[in-house]
Design an enzyme around this catalytic site. Sequence first.
Site, PDB file in Angstrom:
ATOM      1  N   ASN A 167       2.232   8.666  -1.153  1.00  0.00           N
ATOM      2  CA  ASN A 167       0.953   7.974  -1.245  1.00  0.00           C
ATOM      3  C   ASN A 167       0.743   7.535  -2.685  1.00  0.00           C
ATOM      4  O   ASN A 167       0.516   8.355  -3.566  1.00  0.00           O
ATOM      5  CB  ASN A 167      -0.161   8.923  -0.790  1.00  0.00           C
ATOM      6  CG  ASN A 167      -1.547   8.306  -0.861  1.00  0.00           C
ATOM      7  OD1 ASN A 167      -1.782   7.341  -1.583  1.00  0.00           O
ATOM      8  ND2 ASN A 167      -2.480   8.879  -0.124  1.00  0.00           N
ATOM      9  N   CYS A 170      -7.720   3.831  -3.147  1.00  0.00           N
ATOM     10  CA  CYS A 170      -6.619   3.339  -2.310  1.00  0.00           C
ATOM     11  C   CYS A 170      -6.913   2.002  -1.646  1.00  0.00           C
ATOM     12  O   CYS A 170      -6.009   1.358  -1.122  1.00  0.00           O
ATOM     13  CB  CYS A 170      -6.265   4.376  -1.254  1.00  0.00           C
ATOM     14  SG  CYS A 170      -5.926   6.013  -1.946  1.00  0.00           S
ATOM     15  N   HIS A 178      -2.793   1.070   4.042  1.00  0.00           N
ATOM     16  CA  HIS A 178      -2.558   2.000   2.940  1.00  0.00           C
ATOM     17  C   HIS A 178      -1.681   3.146   3.431  1.00  0.00           C
ATOM     18  O   HIS A 178      -1.888   3.695   4.514  1.00  0.00           O
ATOM     19  CB  HIS A 178      -3.890   2.532   2.417  1.00  0.00           C
ATOM     20  CG  HIS A 178      -3.754   3.748   1.565  1.00  0.00           C
ATOM     21  ND1 HIS A 178      -2.886   3.806   0.491  1.00  0.00           N
ATOM     22  CD2 HIS A 178      -4.352   4.975   1.631  1.00  0.00           C
ATOM     23  CE1 HIS A 178      -2.959   4.999  -0.065  1.00  0.00           C
ATOM     24  NE2 HIS A 178      -3.849   5.722   0.610  1.00  0.00           N
TER      25      HIS A 178
END
Length: 318
Positions: free
Chosen positions: A274, A119, A244
């Site tokens: 996500n 990520c 993120h």
Amino acid sequence: MRISRGAAGARVLAFGAYQPAGVVTNDDLAKTIDTTDEWIQSRVGIKERRIAGPEESEVDIAVQAGGKALAASGLAAGDVDLVIVATCTLEAQIPNAAARVAHRLGIKAPGAFDVNAACAGFCYALSAAADAVRCGSATNVLVVGTEKLSQWIDWTDRATCVIFADGAGAAIVGASDTPGIGPVVWGSAGDKHDAIIIKDRASFLHQEGQTVFRWATTELHPVAKEACERAGVDPAELAAFVPHQANLRIIESIARKLGADKAIIAKDIVLAGNTSAASIPLALSRMVERGEVQSGDLALLLGFGAGLTYAGQVIEIP
């Protein structure tokens, strides 16, 4: 105010983003697993997410996002001489995604490599691109974060299937007379490497949610502040904070501790889920499209995820 530290020479020229057409709502998930819309929103802040179809690969969606960034930059494919793809979800590791993305966009014979920092991957790749431009190794760089997490998720496991999604975001990095990408602050916590893991090719993604939550909410706000310090920017000067999109509670916790009182906080996770390395450029692209940030504004990016890895830098909005 401009970024005042770090060598001059690189900036973001444009962003591009792509999400698959398939929408999966919390109510859709509640039909197949023991969950509710209220439970999901209260824990991770997500209302819906996009899932790629079986015919769409990570490369397919990367090409879509990369093509949009290239068009928005005003450059031709021949102007790009380096392609970097950040991803951790390739179904096959060879060949890399970057060479395939470049070929399909008509970019001839560029340098091409992939980055796997999960990520944090987009921030890692953006820094590598900026350094390549500053030192003369590249003139213009296409950076893409792309993920198809849906193929690595157990859709009966409510701890993961409610969180992760698919998508791609991209940026073009080129030369600048003044610094447009601040110094990166990056690092890792390898002692927690097994907090987010895919054990082998036959396994699904597993996450120790509480471990990741505690780490992110206690260890990362100093990284965000240091990225501002290295760029010579006070958090109060930021127009946007784009972390993120891991979990809405994590985002809000870091934002409170950062002290960027005037900044718009990206909360793309609510409708996108996500998307790992894609989440930051996806959120930035939409903020630009909606007019929430203007050309010349300063934004702080902060990626963090499996590894555990993290990276942050201040950029100037194109």
